[in-house]
Design a protein around this motif. Structure first.
Motif, PDB file in Angstrom:
ATOM      1  N   HIS A 104       0.938  -1.132  -0.008  1.00 20.51           N
ATOM      2  CA  HIS A 104      -0.037  -0.115   0.017  1.00 20.51           C
ATOM      3  C   HIS A 104       0.935   1.199  -0.094  1.00 20.51           C
ATOM      4  N   LYS A 105       2.033   1.237   0.496  1.00 18.06           N
ATOM      5  CA  LYS A 105       2.983   2.597   0.790  1.00 18.06           C
ATOM      6  C   LYS A 105       3.971   2.369  -0.483  1.00 18.06           C
ATOM      7  N   LYS A 106       4.709   3.389  -0.796  1.00 20.49           N
ATOM      8  CA  LYS A 106       5.401   3.318  -1.855  1.00 20.49           C
ATOM      9  C   LYS A 106       6.931   2.962  -1.204  1.00 20.49           C
ATOM     10  N   LEU A 107       7.151   1.550  -1.078  1.00 23.80           N
ATOM     11  CA  LEU A 107       8.253   1.129  -0.476  1.00 23.80           C
ATOM     12  C   LEU A 107       8.696   0.124  -1.540  1.00 23.80           C
ATOM     13  N   GLN A 108      10.239   0.175  -1.647  1.00 23.37           N
ATOM     14  CA  GLN A 108      10.877  -0.945  -2.587  1.00 23.37           C
ATOM     15  C   GLN A 108      12.183  -1.272  -1.831  1.00 23.37           C
ATOM     16  N   PHE A 109      12.313  -2.428  -1.857  1.00 19.79           N
ATOM     17  CA  PHE A 109      13.329  -3.242  -1.072  1.00 19.79           C
ATOM     18  C   PHE A 109      14.619  -3.377  -2.069  1.00 19.79           C
ATOM     19  N   ASN A 110      15.865  -3.121  -1.669  1.00 22.55           N
ATOM     20  CA  ASN A 110      16.942  -3.451  -2.486  1.00 22.55           C
ATOM     21  C   ASN A 110      17.901  -4.230  -1.788  1.00 22.55           C
ATOM     22  N   HIS A 111      18.507  -5.149  -2.514  1.00 20.45           N
ATOM     23  CA  HIS A 111      19.866  -5.827  -2.047  1.00 20.45           C
ATOM     24  C   HIS A 111      19.708  -6.253  -0.585  1.00 20.45           C
ATOM     25  N   PRO A 112      18.925  -7.480  -0.364  1.00 23.54           N
ATOM     26  CA  PRO A 112      18.306  -8.251  -1.333  1.00 23.54           C
ATOM     27  C   PRO A 112      16.978  -7.509  -1.733  1.00 23.54           C
ATOM     28  N   SER A 113      16.438  -8.100  -2.927  1.00 21.00           N
ATOM     29  CA  SER A 113      15.337  -7.376  -3.425  1.00 21.00           C
ATOM     30  C   SER A 113      14.094  -8.303  -2.714  1.00 21.00           C
ATOM     31  N   TRP A 114      12.954  -7.603  -2.330  1.00 20.14           N
ATOM     32  CA  TRP A 114      11.717  -8.389  -2.023  1.00 20.14           C
ATOM     33  C   TRP A 114      10.750  -8.321  -3.453  1.00 20.14           C
ATOM     34  N   THR A 115      11.464  -8.933  -4.745  1.00 15.24           N
ATOM     35  CA  THR A 115      10.575  -8.604  -5.677  1.00 15.24           C
ATOM     36  C   THR A 115       9.234  -9.069  -5.861  1.00 15.24           C
TER      37      THR A 115
END
Length: 292
Positions: free
Chosen positions: A275-286
Motif C-alpha cells: 500500500h505504501k511506496k516502498l521498494q526493497f533493494n539488496h536483497p530485493s523483495w521482488t
C-alpha cells in the motif's frame, strides 16, 4: 396557508443545512492548511528553553539504509547518495564503507541506547556533520523532561554545546502511536508480549511520514532466514565477528522479555509495501514490491 408555511420551513432547513456544509468545508480547508504548516508533530527539536519546534521536512525519494551486514559488498554507494534524502540508523559509519553504503547522511534515527556511542564522537556528529538531522527515540523513563530523564538531559547538554545541531526527540504520543501500529498489525500488545520496537521500526514510520517514495537498502524479508540458501552475514556491516544476522533475529524473536521482534516487523513492512511506496533493494523483495 399551511402549504406555504411548509414550503417556508423546508427552505429554512435547506438554507441552514447548506450553511453548515459550507462552514464545515471552509473549516476543513483551514485545518488542512494549518496541519501542512506545523511539520511532523511527533518529532520535537531539543532547543534550550523551549520545545515547540517540530520536524518539518518532505522529500520525494528517500534511501533508508539498513545497518545490516547485507550491505557488505553491496556496491550501492553512488546509487544511495543520488537520492534526495539518505536515512541511517544509530552510529552506523560511512567512512571506509562509502562504496557500499554511500557517504551522504541527511537524517539519523538513534536509539536511546546508542546515544552514548554518538557522544563518543560528538565533534564529528554534531559539528562536522552539521547538516544531519538526529531523531532520538526512547522510553519515557529516559526521555522525560522534568530533570529525571537521563538520556534527555544528555541530549539537552549536547544541544547547548552545539546550538546548530539539529537534535529531535520522538514524542511520547508518537511512541504510543507506534505501539498502536504494532497492536493493529499483530493483534499483540507490545508491552504485554515483552517486545521492544526496534530502531528500524521507528525509522520506517518516520520515512513514511516524510517521504513520497522509499528505497530500502540491506533489509531482509521475514522469510529470508528460513530459506535454505540464505547468506550468513554479520548483524551489523561494521561489526564483523559478532553474532550473524539470522541467528540474532531468531534469538530476539523468541525472547520472552526485552527482545526486538525483527522477523515480525519485517512481515509488517511486507504488508505496508503493498500500500505504501516502498521498494526493497539488496536483497530485493521482488514478490512484495509495490508496483506504481
Amino acid at each position: 396557508m399551511k402549504s406555504l408555511q411548509r414550503v417556508y420551513w423546508i427552505c429554512l432547513v435547506l438554507v441552514s443545512a447548506l450553511s453548515v456544509v459550507l462552514w464545515y468545508s471552509h473549516a476543513t480547508r483551514l485545518d488542512v492548511t494549518m496541519m501542512a504548516n506545523v511539520g511532523l508533530r511527533g518529532y520535537v527539536r531539543i532547543t534550550p528553553g523551549k520545545m515547540d519546534q517540530f520536524l518539518d521536512v518532505h522529500f520525494k525519494e528517500c534511501a533508508l539504509v539498513s545497518s545490516s551486514g547485507q550491505m557488505l559488498k553491496a556496491g550501492k554507494g553512488k546509487e544511495i547518495d543520488k537520492l534526495d534524502c539518505v536515512i541511517r540508523m544509530n552510529n552506523a559509519p560511512t567512512v571506509g564503507y562509502e562504496h557500499d553504503v554511500g557517504n551522504k547522511t541527511s537524517l539519523r534515527v538513534v536509539s536511546h541506547t546508542s546515544v552514548p556511542l554518538i557522544l563518543k564522537n560528538e565533534t564529528y556528529y554534531f559539528q562536522q556533520s552539521v547538516g544531519t538531522v538526529y531523531v532520538v527515540w526512547g522510553p519515557e523513563r529516559n526521555m522525560r523532561q522534568d530533570g529525571k530523564g537521563h538520556i534527555f538531559n544528555i541530549l539537552l547538554k549536547a544541544a547547548k554545546k552545539y546550538p546548530h545541531a539539529k537534535i529531535y526527540v520522538v514524542t511520547r504520543k508518537k511512541i504510543q502511536y507506534c505501539d498502536g501500529l504494532f497492536l493493529n498489525e499483530t493483534g499483540k500488545n507490545r508491552m504485554q508480549s515483552g517486545a521492544f520496537l526496534s530502531t528500524g521500526f521507528f525509522t520506517m514510520v518516520l520515512a513514511m511520514d516524510m517521504c513520497d517514495r522509499i528505497q530500502v537498502y540491506g533489509m531482509i524479508s521475514d522469510d529470508y532466514c528460513s530459506q535454505a540458501n540464505h547468506t550468513a552475514v554479520p548483524y551489523h556491516y561494521y561489526e564483523k565477528g559478532r553474532m550473524d544476522e539470522c541467528r540474532m533475529y531468531r534469538v530476539h524473536e523468541k525472547a520472552r522479555r526485552g527482545g526486538h521482534r525483527f522477523i515480525t516487523e519485517k512481515a509488517i513492512y511486507g504488508r505496508w509495501a503493498l500500500h505504501k511506496k516502498l521498494q526493497f533493494n539488496h536483497p530485493s523483495w521482488t514478490d512484495r514490491e509495490n508496483v506504481s
